[in-house]
Design a protein around this motif. Structure first.
Motif, PDB file in Angstrom:
ATOM      1  N   VAL A  28      15.048 -20.487  -2.954  1.00 21.74           N
ATOM      2  CA  VAL A  28      15.151 -19.127  -3.458  1.00 21.74           C
ATOM      3  C   VAL A  28      13.896 -18.379  -3.016  1.00 21.74           C
ATOM      4  CG1 VAL A  28      15.227 -17.700  -5.547  1.00 21.74           C
ATOM      5  CG2 VAL A  28      16.516 -19.836  -5.445  1.00 21.74           C
ATOM      6  N   VAL A  29      14.065 -17.135  -2.583  1.00 21.04           N
ATOM      7  CA  VAL A  29      12.900 -16.355  -2.172  1.00 21.04           C
ATOM      8  C   VAL A  29      12.262 -15.715  -3.408  1.00 21.04           C
ATOM      9  CG1 VAL A  29      14.131 -14.187  -1.650  1.00 21.04           C
ATOM     10  CG2 VAL A  29      12.010 -14.706  -0.489  1.00 21.04           C
ATOM     11  N   LEU A  30      10.951 -15.855  -3.497  1.00 18.95           N
ATOM     12  CA  LEU A  30      10.153 -15.209  -4.544  1.00 18.95           C
ATOM     13  C   LEU A  30       9.082 -14.367  -3.867  1.00 18.95           C
ATOM     14  CD1 LEU A  30       9.547 -18.122  -7.084  1.00 18.95           C
ATOM     15  CD2 LEU A  30      11.306 -16.347  -7.160  1.00 18.95           C
ATOM     16  N   GLU A  31       8.615 -13.357  -4.582  1.00 17.07           N
ATOM     17  CA  GLU A  31       7.525 -12.539  -4.071  1.00 17.07           C
ATOM     18  C   GLU A  31       6.377 -12.576  -5.064  1.00 17.07           C
ATOM     19  OE1 GLU A  31       6.562  -9.594  -5.651  1.00 17.07           O
ATOM     20  OE2 GLU A  31       8.274  -9.141  -6.884  1.00 17.07           O
ATOM     21  N   LYS A  32       5.162 -12.520  -4.513  1.00 18.77           N
ATOM     22  CA  LYS A  32       3.953 -12.532  -5.341  1.00 18.77           C
ATOM     23  C   LYS A  32       3.307 -11.155  -5.252  1.00 18.77           C
ATOM     24  CE  LYS A  32      -0.331 -15.092  -6.076  1.00 18.77           C
ATOM     25  NZ  LYS A  32      -1.221 -16.125  -5.493  1.00 18.77           N
ATOM     26  N   GLN A  33       3.127 -10.532  -6.412  1.00 16.80           N
ATOM     27  CA  GLN A  33       2.565  -9.192  -6.455  1.00 16.80           C
ATOM     28  C   GLN A  33       1.057  -9.232  -6.250  1.00 16.80           C
ATOM     29  OE1 GLN A  33       3.833  -7.609 -10.216  1.00 16.80           O
ATOM     30  NE2 GLN A  33       5.996  -7.872  -9.719  1.00 16.80           N
ATOM     31  N   ASN A  34       0.544  -8.241  -5.548  1.00 13.97           N
ATOM     32  CA  ASN A  34      -0.895  -8.153  -5.288  1.00 13.97           C
ATOM     33  C   ASN A  34      -1.669  -7.776  -6.541  1.00 13.97           C
ATOM     34  OD1 ASN A  34      -2.538  -8.737  -3.138  1.00 13.97           O
ATOM     35  ND2 ASN A  34      -1.738  -7.086  -1.872  1.00 13.97           N
ATOM     36  N   LYS A  35      -1.137  -6.818  -7.309  1.00 10.53           N
ATOM     37  CA  LYS A  35      -1.851  -6.259  -8.452  1.00 10.53           C
ATOM     38  C   LYS A  35      -2.137  -7.303  -9.518  1.00 10.53           C
ATOM     39  CE  LYS A  35       0.426  -3.661 -11.341  1.00 10.53           C
ATOM     40  NZ  LYS A  35       1.145  -2.570 -11.977  1.00 10.53           N
ATOM     41  N   ASN A  36      -1.112  -8.058  -9.906  1.00 10.00           N
ATOM     42  CA  ASN A  36      -1.289  -8.965 -11.038  1.00 10.00           C
ATOM     43  C   ASN A  36      -1.107 -10.439 -10.682  1.00 10.00           C
ATOM     44  OD1 ASN A  36       1.474  -9.265 -10.772  1.00 10.00           O
ATOM     45  ND2 ASN A  36       1.924  -7.782 -12.374  1.00 10.00           N
ATOM     46  N   LYS A  37      -0.841 -10.715  -9.392  1.00 11.68           N
ATOM     47  CA  LYS A  37      -0.715 -12.095  -8.881  1.00 11.68           C
ATOM     48  C   LYS A  37       0.454 -12.856  -9.508  1.00 11.68           C
ATOM     49  CE  LYS A  37      -4.362 -11.418  -6.413  1.00 11.68           C
ATOM     50  NZ  LYS A  37      -4.169 -10.861  -5.100  1.00 11.68           N
ATOM     51  N   ILE A 126       2.908  -6.229  -2.392  1.00 11.20           N
ATOM     52  CA  ILE A 126       3.285  -7.637  -2.354  1.00 11.20           C
ATOM     53  C   ILE A 126       2.256  -8.421  -1.555  1.00 11.20           C
ATOM     54  CG2 ILE A 126       5.096  -9.269  -1.672  1.00 11.20           C
ATOM     55  CD1 ILE A 126       5.804  -7.213  -3.954  1.00 11.20           C
ATOM     56  N   GLU A 127       1.716  -9.458  -2.169  1.00  4.86           N
ATOM     57  CA  GLU A 127       0.765 -10.315  -1.460  1.00  4.86           C
ATOM     58  C   GLU A 127       1.490 -11.183  -0.437  1.00  4.86           C
ATOM     59  OE1 GLU A 127      -1.885 -14.149  -2.597  1.00  4.86           O
ATOM     60  OE2 GLU A 127      -2.227 -12.365  -3.833  1.00  4.86           O
ATOM     61  N   LYS A 128       2.613 -11.781  -0.874  1.00  5.50           N
ATOM     62  CA  LYS A 128       3.401 -12.595   0.047  1.00  5.50           C
ATOM     63  C   LYS A 128       4.764 -12.890  -0.566  1.00  5.50           C
ATOM     64  CE  LYS A 128       1.446 -17.042  -1.409  1.00  5.50           C
ATOM     65  NZ  LYS A 128       0.809 -18.259  -0.909  1.00  5.50           N
ATOM     66  N   ALA A 129       5.651 -13.353   0.300  1.00  6.28           N
ATOM     67  CA  ALA A 129       6.967 -13.830  -0.121  1.00  6.28           C
ATOM     68  C   ALA A 129       7.067 -15.277   0.352  1.00  6.28           C
ATOM     69  CB  ALA A 129       8.067 -12.978   0.491  1.00  6.28           C
TER      70      ALA A 129
END
Length: 182
Positions: A28-37, A126-129
Protein backbone atom coordinates in the motif's frame (compact mmCIF):
# COMPACT_ATOMS: atom_id res chain seq x y z
CA UNK A 1 -14.60 22.51 1.98
CA UNK A 2 -17.02 22.08 4.85
CA UNK A 3 -19.75 19.44 4.75
CA UNK A 4 -23.24 20.84 4.15
CA UNK A 5 -22.14 24.30 5.26
CA UNK A 6 -20.87 23.08 8.63
CA UNK A 7 -17.45 24.73 9.14
CA UNK A 8 -16.58 22.20 11.83
CA UNK A 9 -16.59 19.30 9.34
CA UNK A 10 -13.98 19.26 6.58
CA UNK A 11 -14.67 17.15 3.49
CA UNK A 12 -11.66 15.08 2.40
CA UNK A 13 -11.01 12.35 -0.16
CA UNK A 14 -8.21 9.87 -0.70
CA UNK A 15 -7.22 6.63 -2.37
CA UNK A 16 -5.94 3.34 -0.99
CA UNK A 17 -3.53 2.33 -3.79
CA UNK A 18 -2.41 -1.30 -3.73
CA UNK A 19 0.31 -3.02 -5.75
CA UNK A 20 1.03 -6.75 -5.85
CA UNK A 21 4.77 -7.32 -5.70
CA UNK A 22 6.65 -10.01 -7.60
CA UNK A 23 6.87 -11.90 -4.32
CA UNK A 24 3.04 -12.07 -4.10
CA UNK A 25 2.94 -9.62 -1.18
CA UNK A 26 0.48 -6.73 -1.41
CA UNK A 27 1.86 -3.22 -0.85
CA UNK A 28 0.00 0.00 0.00
CA UNK A 29 1.35 3.45 -0.81
CA UNK A 30 1.71 5.83 2.14
CA UNK A 31 2.95 9.40 2.21
CA UNK A 32 4.96 11.12 4.93
CA UNK A 33 4.15 14.75 5.58
CA UNK A 34 7.00 17.24 5.91
CA UNK A 35 5.31 19.48 8.49
CA UNK A 36 4.51 16.91 11.16
CA UNK A 37 6.42 13.80 9.95
CA UNK A 38 3.22 11.72 10.09
CA UNK A 39 2.39 8.92 7.65
CA UNK A 40 -1.02 8.55 6.01
CA UNK A 41 -2.81 7.42 2.90
CA UNK A 42 -2.78 10.01 0.09
CA UNK A 43 -5.74 12.29 0.79
CA UNK A 44 -6.69 15.93 1.11
CA UNK A 45 -9.44 18.51 1.25
CA UNK A 46 -12.16 18.54 -1.41
CA UNK A 47 -12.45 22.01 -2.93
CA UNK A 48 -15.67 23.94 -3.33
CA UNK A 49 -17.54 22.52 -6.33
CA UNK A 50 -15.02 19.69 -6.70
CA UNK A 51 -16.14 16.06 -6.86
CA UNK A 52 -14.69 13.64 -4.29
CA UNK A 53 -13.24 11.28 -6.92
CA UNK A 54 -11.47 14.13 -8.72
CA UNK A 55 -10.01 15.41 -5.44
CA UNK A 56 -8.87 11.90 -4.49
CA UNK A 57 -7.08 11.41 -7.83
CA UNK A 58 -5.47 14.85 -7.62
CA UNK A 59 -4.21 14.25 -4.07
CA UNK A 60 -2.84 10.86 -5.10
CA UNK A 61 -0.90 12.46 -7.96
CA UNK A 62 0.32 15.36 -5.85
CA UNK A 63 1.46 13.17 -2.94
CA UNK A 64 2.77 10.09 -4.81
CA UNK A 65 3.31 11.07 -8.45
CA UNK A 66 0.90 8.34 -9.59
CA UNK A 67 -1.19 9.57 -12.51
CA UNK A 68 -4.79 8.46 -13.05
CA UNK A 69 -3.48 6.50 -16.05
CA UNK A 70 -1.20 4.54 -13.66
CA UNK A 71 -4.25 3.33 -11.71
CA UNK A 72 -6.75 0.62 -12.55
CA UNK A 73 -9.91 -0.68 -10.87
CA UNK A 74 -10.56 2.83 -9.48
CA UNK A 75 -13.71 2.63 -7.37
CA UNK A 76 -15.57 4.27 -4.54
CA UNK A 77 -15.19 2.29 -1.31
CA UNK A 78 -16.44 3.81 1.95
CA UNK A 79 -16.72 7.03 3.92
CA UNK A 80 -16.03 7.66 7.57
CA UNK A 81 -15.90 10.58 9.96
CA UNK A 82 -13.10 11.17 12.43
CA UNK A 83 -11.68 13.93 14.60
CA UNK A 84 -9.37 16.41 12.88
CA UNK A 85 -5.95 16.76 14.41
CA UNK A 86 -4.86 20.00 16.01
CA UNK A 87 -1.42 21.49 15.28
CA UNK A 88 0.15 19.38 18.03
CA UNK A 89 -1.43 16.18 16.63
CA UNK A 90 -4.07 15.64 19.29
CA UNK A 91 -7.66 15.00 18.14
CA UNK A 92 -9.94 18.00 18.30
CA UNK A 93 -13.18 17.40 20.21
CA UNK A 94 -15.01 19.91 17.98
CA UNK A 95 -13.53 19.57 14.50
CA UNK A 96 -14.18 16.58 12.24
CA UNK A 97 -13.11 15.20 8.86
CA UNK A 98 -15.58 13.47 6.56
CA UNK A 99 -13.34 11.20 4.45
CA UNK A 100 -14.39 9.58 1.17
CA UNK A 101 -12.16 6.59 0.49
CA UNK A 102 -11.54 5.23 -3.01
CA UNK A 103 -9.60 2.15 -4.07
CA UNK A 104 -7.21 1.56 -6.96
CA UNK A 105 -4.47 -0.82 -7.94
CA UNK A 106 -1.31 -0.22 -9.92
CA UNK A 107 1.75 -1.96 -11.27
CA UNK A 108 3.81 1.21 -10.98
CA UNK A 109 6.66 0.94 -8.46
CA UNK A 110 8.18 4.42 -8.71
CA UNK A 111 6.81 7.12 -6.43
CA UNK A 112 7.78 10.78 -6.82
CA UNK A 113 5.45 13.22 -5.10
CA UNK A 114 4.51 15.80 -7.74
CA UNK A 115 4.49 18.57 -5.16
CA UNK A 116 8.23 17.95 -4.63
CA UNK A 117 9.21 18.70 -8.23
CA UNK A 118 9.73 22.38 -7.42
CA UNK A 119 11.23 21.81 -3.97
CA UNK A 120 13.86 24.51 -4.55
CA UNK A 121 11.03 27.09 -4.78
CA UNK A 122 9.09 26.06 -1.68
CA UNK A 123 9.06 23.50 1.08
CA UNK A 124 7.10 20.53 -0.23
CA UNK A 125 4.14 19.26 1.81
CA UNK A 126 5.22 15.65 1.37
CA UNK A 127 8.62 14.42 2.52
CA UNK A 128 8.29 11.13 0.66
CA UNK A 129 5.98 8.38 -0.50
CA UNK A 130 6.72 4.69 0.05
CA UNK A 131 5.31 1.23 -0.64
CA UNK A 132 4.61 -0.61 2.64
CA UNK A 133 3.61 -4.29 2.92
CA UNK A 134 -0.11 -4.35 3.68
CA UNK A 135 0.32 -6.31 6.92
CA UNK A 136 2.67 -3.60 8.24
CA UNK A 137 0.66 -0.50 7.28
CA UNK A 138 -1.54 0.03 10.37
CA UNK A 139 1.23 1.02 12.83
CA UNK A 140 2.28 3.87 10.53
CA UNK A 141 -0.99 5.76 11.07
CA UNK A 142 -0.71 8.44 13.73
CA UNK A 143 -4.47 8.76 13.97
CA UNK A 144 -6.04 5.76 15.73
CA UNK A 145 -9.31 6.16 13.80
CA UNK A 146 -7.42 5.90 10.48
CA UNK A 147 -5.56 2.87 11.85
CA UNK A 148 -8.81 1.20 12.93
CA UNK A 149 -10.50 1.93 9.61
CA UNK A 150 -7.64 0.36 7.68
CA UNK A 151 -7.40 -2.70 9.96
CA UNK A 152 -11.15 -3.28 9.80
CA UNK A 153 -11.31 -3.09 5.99
CA UNK A 154 -7.90 -4.42 4.91
CA UNK A 155 -9.14 -7.77 3.65
CA UNK A 156 -12.23 -6.23 2.05
CA UNK A 157 -9.94 -3.84 0.14
CA UNK A 158 -7.96 -6.74 -1.31
CA UNK A 159 -11.09 -8.65 -2.24
CA UNK A 160 -12.51 -5.56 -4.00
CA UNK A 161 -9.30 -5.03 -5.98
CA UNK A 162 -7.99 -8.55 -6.54
CA UNK A 163 -11.12 -10.72 -5.94
CA UNK A 164 -9.36 -13.53 -4.04
CA UNK A 165 -6.44 -12.38 -1.90
CA UNK A 166 -6.13 -15.51 0.26
CA UNK A 167 -5.49 -17.81 -2.69
CA UNK A 168 -2.56 -15.73 -3.85
CA UNK A 169 -1.08 -14.29 -0.66
CA UNK A 170 -0.47 -15.62 2.84
CA UNK A 171 0.17 -12.05 3.96
CA UNK A 172 -3.13 -11.69 5.84
CA UNK A 173 -2.73 -14.81 7.99
CA UNK A 174 -1.40 -12.81 10.93
CA UNK A 175 0.05 -9.46 11.81
CA UNK A 176 3.76 -9.27 12.44
CA UNK A 177 5.97 -7.08 14.61
CA UNK A 178 6.18 -3.30 14.42
CA UNK A 179 7.72 -2.26 11.08
CA UNK A 180 10.96 -0.44 10.60
CA UNK A 181 9.79 2.80 9.03
CA UNK A 182 11.19 3.53 5.56
Amino acid sequence: MSVEGNPKITRCAGVVVVRRGENGIFYVVLEKQNKNKRWSLPKGKVGSGEEDDVAALYETFEETGLLPSDLSSFQSFRTYVRARATDDGTPSPDLKKHISVFLAKTNEENLTPAGNIYAELHTPDIEKAAWVPINKVAPYFHNPEDRNFFQKHKEEILIALFESPRRSSPVLEHETEQPAFP
